[in-house]
Design a protein around this motif. Structure first.
Motif, PDB file in Angstrom:
ATOM      1  N   SER A 116      24.866  30.189  -9.098  1.00 22.42           N
ATOM      2  CA  SER A 116      24.562  31.251  -8.137  1.00 22.42           C
ATOM      3  C   SER A 116      24.830  30.818  -6.696  1.00 22.42           C
ATOM      4  CB  SER A 116      23.095  31.686  -8.269  1.00 22.42           C
ATOM      5  OG  SER A 116      22.857  32.252  -9.539  1.00 22.42           O
ATOM      6  N   GLY A 117      25.271  29.566  -6.512  1.00 20.88           N
ATOM      7  CA  GLY A 117      25.584  29.077  -5.173  1.00 20.88           C
ATOM      8  C   GLY A 117      24.431  28.391  -4.476  1.00 20.88           C
ATOM      9  N   TYR A 118      23.317  28.114  -5.190  1.00 21.58           N
ATOM     10  CA  TYR A 118      22.178  27.442  -4.589  1.00 21.58           C
ATOM     11  C   TYR A 118      22.385  25.931  -4.632  1.00 21.58           C
ATOM     12  CZ  TYR A 118      20.149  32.052  -5.491  1.00 21.58           C
ATOM     13  OH  TYR A 118      19.921  33.400  -5.555  1.00 21.58           O
ATOM     14  N   THR A 119      21.744  25.234  -3.656  1.00 21.41           N
ATOM     15  CA  THR A 119      21.953  23.792  -3.564  1.00 21.41           C
ATOM     16  C   THR A 119      20.669  23.016  -3.803  1.00 21.41           C
ATOM     17  OG1 THR A 119      22.773  22.005  -2.140  1.00 21.41           O
ATOM     18  CG2 THR A 119      21.597  23.789  -1.039  1.00 21.41           C
ATOM     19  N   ARG A 120      20.834  21.809  -4.397  1.00 26.93           N
ATOM     20  CA  ARG A 120      19.728  20.874  -4.576  1.00 26.93           C
ATOM     21  C   ARG A 120      19.593  19.930  -3.379  1.00 26.93           C
ATOM     22  NH1 ARG A 120      22.051  21.344  -9.670  1.00 26.93           N
ATOM     23  NH2 ARG A 120      20.584  21.685 -11.411  1.00 26.93           N
ATOM     24  N   THR A 121      20.553  19.941  -2.493  1.00 28.21           N
ATOM     25  CA  THR A 121      20.625  18.912  -1.452  1.00 28.21           C
ATOM     26  C   THR A 121      19.524  19.064  -0.410  1.00 28.21           C
ATOM     27  OG1 THR A 121      22.120  20.215  -0.084  1.00 28.21           O
ATOM     28  CG2 THR A 121      23.119  18.732  -1.708  1.00 28.21           C
ATOM     29  N   ALA A 122      19.256  17.948   0.254  1.00 27.68           N
ATOM     30  CA  ALA A 122      18.300  17.916   1.355  1.00 27.68           C
ATOM     31  C   ALA A 122      18.822  16.947   2.407  1.00 27.68           C
ATOM     32  CB  ALA A 122      16.917  17.482   0.862  1.00 27.68           C
ATOM     33  N   GLU A 123      18.471  17.183   3.659  1.00 27.04           N
ATOM     34  CA  GLU A 123      18.850  16.272   4.731  1.00 27.04           C
ATOM     35  C   GLU A 123      17.761  16.248   5.792  1.00 27.04           C
ATOM     36  OE1 GLU A 123      22.568  17.609   6.699  1.00 27.04           O
ATOM     37  OE2 GLU A 123      22.626  19.181   5.170  1.00 27.04           O
ATOM     38  N   VAL A 124      17.767  15.179   6.581  1.00 23.25           N
ATOM     39  CA  VAL A 124      16.709  14.951   7.567  1.00 23.25           C
ATOM     40  C   VAL A 124      17.329  14.817   8.953  1.00 23.25           C
ATOM     41  CG1 VAL A 124      14.970  13.297   8.365  1.00 23.25           C
ATOM     42  CG2 VAL A 124      15.092  13.902   5.936  1.00 23.25           C
ATOM     43  N   TYR A 125      16.745  15.533   9.923  1.00 23.33           N
ATOM     44  CA  TYR A 125      17.217  15.487  11.305  1.00 23.33           C
ATOM     45  C   TYR A 125      16.337  14.551  12.125  1.00 23.33           C
ATOM     46  CZ  TYR A 125      18.462  16.959  16.042  1.00 23.33           C
ATOM     47  OH  TYR A 125      18.871  16.974  17.353  1.00 23.33           O
ATOM     48  N   ASP A 126      16.959  13.639  12.869  1.00 16.03           N
ATOM     49  CA  ASP A 126      16.268  12.720  13.766  1.00 16.03           C
ATOM     50  C   ASP A 126      16.479  13.213  15.197  1.00 16.03           C
ATOM     51  OD1 ASP A 126      15.387  10.672  15.391  1.00 16.03           O
ATOM     52  OD2 ASP A 126      16.222   9.078  14.148  1.00 16.03           O
ATOM     53  N   PRO A 127      15.446  13.768  15.854  1.00 12.47           N
ATOM     54  CA  PRO A 127      15.632  14.313  17.204  1.00 12.47           C
ATOM     55  C   PRO A 127      16.018  13.263  18.238  1.00 12.47           C
ATOM     56  CG  PRO A 127      13.592  15.116  16.208  1.00 12.47           C
ATOM     57  CD  PRO A 127      14.081  13.999  15.340  1.00 12.47           C
ATOM     58  N   SER A 128      15.518  12.044  18.087  1.00 10.61           N
ATOM     59  CA  SER A 128      15.817  11.014  19.079  1.00 10.61           C
ATOM     60  C   SER A 128      17.276  10.576  19.016  1.00 10.61           C
ATOM     61  CB  SER A 128      14.895   9.806  18.885  1.00 10.61           C
ATOM     62  OG  SER A 128      15.070   9.249  17.592  1.00 10.61           O
ATOM     63  N   ALA A 129      17.858  10.578  17.831  1.00 11.20           N
ATOM     64  CA  ALA A 129      19.252  10.161  17.666  1.00 11.20           C
ATOM     65  C   ALA A 129      20.212  11.337  17.560  1.00 11.20           C
ATOM     66  CB  ALA A 129      19.394   9.281  16.426  1.00 11.20           C
ATOM     67  N   ASN A 130      19.659  12.570  17.409  1.00  7.31           N
ATOM     68  CA  ASN A 130      20.481  13.770  17.209  1.00  7.31           C
ATOM     69  C   ASN A 130      21.453  13.571  16.043  1.00  7.31           C
ATOM     70  OD1 ASN A 130      21.558  16.360  17.603  1.00  7.31           O
ATOM     71  ND2 ASN A 130      23.110  15.595  19.037  1.00  7.31           N
ATOM     72  N   THR A 131      20.884  13.175  14.910  1.00  8.04           N
ATOM     73  CA  THR A 131      21.708  12.939  13.717  1.00  8.04           C
ATOM     74  C   THR A 131      21.030  13.534  12.495  1.00  8.04           C
ATOM     75  OG1 THR A 131      20.634  10.792  13.355  1.00  8.04           O
ATOM     76  CG2 THR A 131      22.711  10.801  14.600  1.00  8.04           C
ATOM     77  N   TRP A 132      21.850  13.923  11.518  1.00 10.32           N
ATOM     78  CA  TRP A 132      21.382  14.358  10.206  1.00 10.32           C
ATOM     79  C   TRP A 132      21.726  13.292   9.180  1.00 10.32           C
ATOM     80  CZ3 TRP A 132      18.645  18.848   9.365  1.00 10.32           C
ATOM     81  CH2 TRP A 132      18.663  19.792  10.379  1.00 10.32           C
ATOM     82  N   THR A 133      20.784  13.005   8.299  1.00  6.05           N
ATOM     83  CA  THR A 133      20.997  12.031   7.228  1.00  6.05           C
ATOM     84  C   THR A 133      20.721  12.703   5.888  1.00  6.05           C
ATOM     85  OG1 THR A 133      20.282  10.221   8.666  1.00  6.05           O
ATOM     86  CG2 THR A 133      20.308   9.806   6.288  1.00  6.05           C
ATOM     87  N   GLN A 134      21.682  12.621   4.982  1.00  5.35           N
ATOM     88  CA  GLN A 134      21.463  13.169   3.653  1.00  5.35           C
ATOM     89  C   GLN A 134      20.504  12.278   2.872  1.00  5.35           C
ATOM     90  OE1 GLN A 134      25.788  13.640   2.646  1.00  5.35           O
ATOM     91  NE2 GLN A 134      25.150  15.716   2.054  1.00  5.35           N
ATOM     92  N   VAL A 135      19.547  12.907   2.204  1.00  2.92           N
ATOM     93  CA  VAL A 135      18.571  12.170   1.391  1.00  2.92           C
ATOM     94  C   VAL A 135      18.736  12.622  -0.062  1.00  2.92           C
ATOM     95  CG1 VAL A 135      16.981  11.799   3.307  1.00  2.92           C
ATOM     96  CG2 VAL A 135      16.779  13.894   1.934  1.00  2.92           C
TER      97      VAL A 135
END
Length: 620
Positions: A116-135
């Protein structure tokens, strides 16, 4: 040098609120605060530790990966790093570390998305570094699940829509836990019922999570509720809602109870009813109903303890709403909270640390493009009186007139600054507003002086800024008319009466704090005449007190006894005596305390009492 704040009489406050024509009024209202770089709906908005707001994902003719950050202090937007996967209908929550977890959603670009196009993925945003990390990935792909930060720092994700072995895009019964220490997910006990579009709220009194309502494909809309115990990893039945509902709002109140409002009844129409879960008694009771039935609305707990509910739609695929309402738990009553600039659903509403609230984006109807508009709400009300100066001779300074700011709200108002926009003919001579906290019913004052630079009508705007009203400022109109001076041999223009003084007489006021003989201008004197009196002043700030030194130039060479005063508004801060000899005098004024930044006035007068110089002095 204390800040002057006074309490206005109740009648005066009410009179100011009603007589809008007398000045600017900041009402409890919505105010536009810019635009997103692209429209979006079905996105997430998360308040960060530093007071900024992270807006991520959503839909705008397709899922978005982009994110933006709103700074309420600067009232500015900036682009944040983009997520690794474009998604809409995801869940987001701030972790105890200050980072933001985003999970699930509709993401057809994910190579491992469900059918159906749904995702299992998750990611985390770090405000101090302005980066997203996949978990780590969730065990189930989920669209619009509930997400709740637990007391121990882990995160519970429950229900939502997903694909099972036998059915696609169906409500899910499963739940799982995210551990930020290991950046991984583990299965949690399943709920008693599959739920999509349910609400989930952490109960402060017990640390349990209350999940209420929603719908499943077997029975339709649900009235049931259940409690999750993270320590025992178990669900237990809770008291049921009086009405089955999905797509409702749920808000934790300051006393620990939970307000659930509106939603879809399951019969195609929206609900106006509301219910409160008493966390200590473990039961629901009816609350006052909203004025409008609404579903897919947004809600937030404001700093004053009231709940703001905005937008939504009147029925499933019904009319969109631009109205807003505010619930007072103590009075068990709803009141109007103004009107949004545009009707919307599937938007976000975020309570800001300064007591205001921010609406971002939303669906204007249909499933194509989202709204770019942003609106800020405040319940704070203020008023600021206009100042009209009438007619003044060009180049001549008027008497100081006072514009009064009144806090007509029920919360203290922190004023951040005072300024004038528009014509340069107006200047702030004194003020007690900058940096002041004005209590409800109290006032602060701004003293303004008018010195027309040209003939005709002159207008400007007085701005008193704050960090609590919707617009962030209250404004008033400054107005006056300039009249040109008489030409040599000509007639005296309106507003400039009198004749040239006799020798030794008192001269008339002139620009820049000087004086002039009648028939002269601020820039020149008749041939053979001396220029008017004037003063050049400077300020020296010490660690504990300040001194103002002035050099006075006088139009006659005989000895003239003078009084000199340093004023802020009507308050005398220092005084001295001097005698002008040979057309010159030097005087020093010593203050008892250190002058703070702002405008002051040096007033020079004859010992007979006639004022001849008013010289503005600015302390930076």
């Amino acid at each position: 040098m204390g800040v002057f704040i006074r309490r206005a009489a109740l009648g005066a406050v009410l009179g100011t609120m009603m007589a809008l024509a007398l000045g600017g009024v900041a009402q409890a209202a919505w105010f536009g605060v810019g635009s997103l770089s692209s429209g979006r709906y079905n996105h997430t908005a998360t308040l960060l530790d530093d007071g900024r707001v992270l807006v991520a994902g959503g839909n705008n003719s397709g899922p978005l990966a982009g994110a933006q950050v709103y700074d309420p202090v600067k009232n500015t937007w900036s682009n944040a790093a983009s997520m690794h996967i474009a998604r809409t209908g995801q869940a987001a929550v701030q972790l105890k570390s200050g980072k933001v977890l985003v999970a699930g959603g509709f993401a057809p670009d994910d190579a491992n998305a469900s059918r159906s196009g749904y995702t299992r993925t998750a990611e985390v945003y770090d405000p101090s570094a302005n980066t997203w990390t996949q978990v780590g990935d969730m065990s189930a792909a989920r669209y619009q699940p509930t997400i709740t930060l637990l007391e121990d720092g882990r995160v519970l994700v429950a229900g939502g829509s997903g694909d099972t072995d036998t059915q696609g895009a169906t409500p899910l019964q499963s739940a799982e836990i995210y551990n930020p220490q290991t950046e991984s997910w583990s299965d949690a006990a399943s709920m008693s019922a599959a739920r999509a579009n349910a609400t989930a709220t952490l109960l402060r009194s017990s640390g349990k999570v209350l999940v209420a309502g929603g719908y499943d494909d077997a029975t339709g809309d649900l009235a049931s509720a259940e409690l999750y115990d993270a320590d025992a990893d178990s669900w237990t039945p809770a008291d049921s809602l009086a009405e089955a509902r999905d797509s409702a709002t749920a808000t934790a109140l300051q006393n620990g109870d939970v307000l659930v409002a509106g939603g879809d009844s399951g019969k195609g129409n929206a609900l106006s009813s509301a219910e409160v879960y008493d966390a200590s008694a473990g039961s629901w009771h009816a609350a006052a109903s909203m004025a409008a039935a609404r579903q897919t609305a947004a809600a937030a707990l404001l700093k004053d303890g009231t709940v703001l509910v905005t937008g939504g739609e009147s029925a499933r695929l019904g009319d969109l709403l631009d109205s807003a309402e505010r619930y007072d738990p103590d009075a068990n009553a709803w009141t109007s909270a103004g009107t949004l600039a545009a009707p919307r659903k599937q938007h976000t509403l975020t309570a800001l640390e300064d007591g205001r609230a921010l609406v971002v984006g939303g669906n204007p109807g249909g499933f194509d493009r989202g709204l770019t508009g942003l609106e800020r709400f405040s319940a704070m009300t203020t008023s600021l009186t206009d100042a009209s100066f009438g007619s003044e001779l060009v180049g001549h300074a008027s008497a100081v007139k006072t514009s009064v700011l009144t806090n007509t709200g029920n919360q203290p108002l922190s004023v951040t600054g005072v300024s004038i926009a528009g014509a340069k003919d107006f200047a702030i001579e004194s003020e007690s507003c900058s940096g002041a906290t004005v209590q409800p019913g109290e006032t602060c004052e701004v003293g303004v002086q008018f010195t027309p630079s040209a003939g005709g009508a002159r207008n400007a705007q007085l701005n008193v800024t704050d960090n609590q009203t919707a617009a962030g400022q209250t404004t008033a109109t400054l107005s006056g008319t300039g009249h040109a001076p008489a030409q040599p041999g000509g007639t005296t223009p309106p507003g400039n009466s009198g004749s040239a003084p006799a020798a030794g007489g008192s001269p008339s006021a002139a620009p820049g704090g000087g004086i002039a003989v009648a028939g002269t201008t601020a820039k020149s004197s008749p041939k053979g005449k001396r220029p008017g009196a004037r003063a050049a002043c400077s300020v020296k700030n010490g660690s504990r007190r300040s001194s103002v030194s002035c050099r006075v130039t006088w139009p006659t060479r005989g000895a003239v006894a003078l009084n000199v005063r340093l004023m802020r508004g009507s308050t005398k801060l220092a005084s001295a005596r001097t005698t002008a000899r040979g057309g010159r005098a030097v005087v020093s004024l010593q203050t008892k305390g250190r002058l703070r930044s702002g405008r002051y006035t040096v007033v020079v007068s004859r010992r007979t009492g006639a004022t001849v110089i008013r010289q503005g002095v600015r302390v930076r």
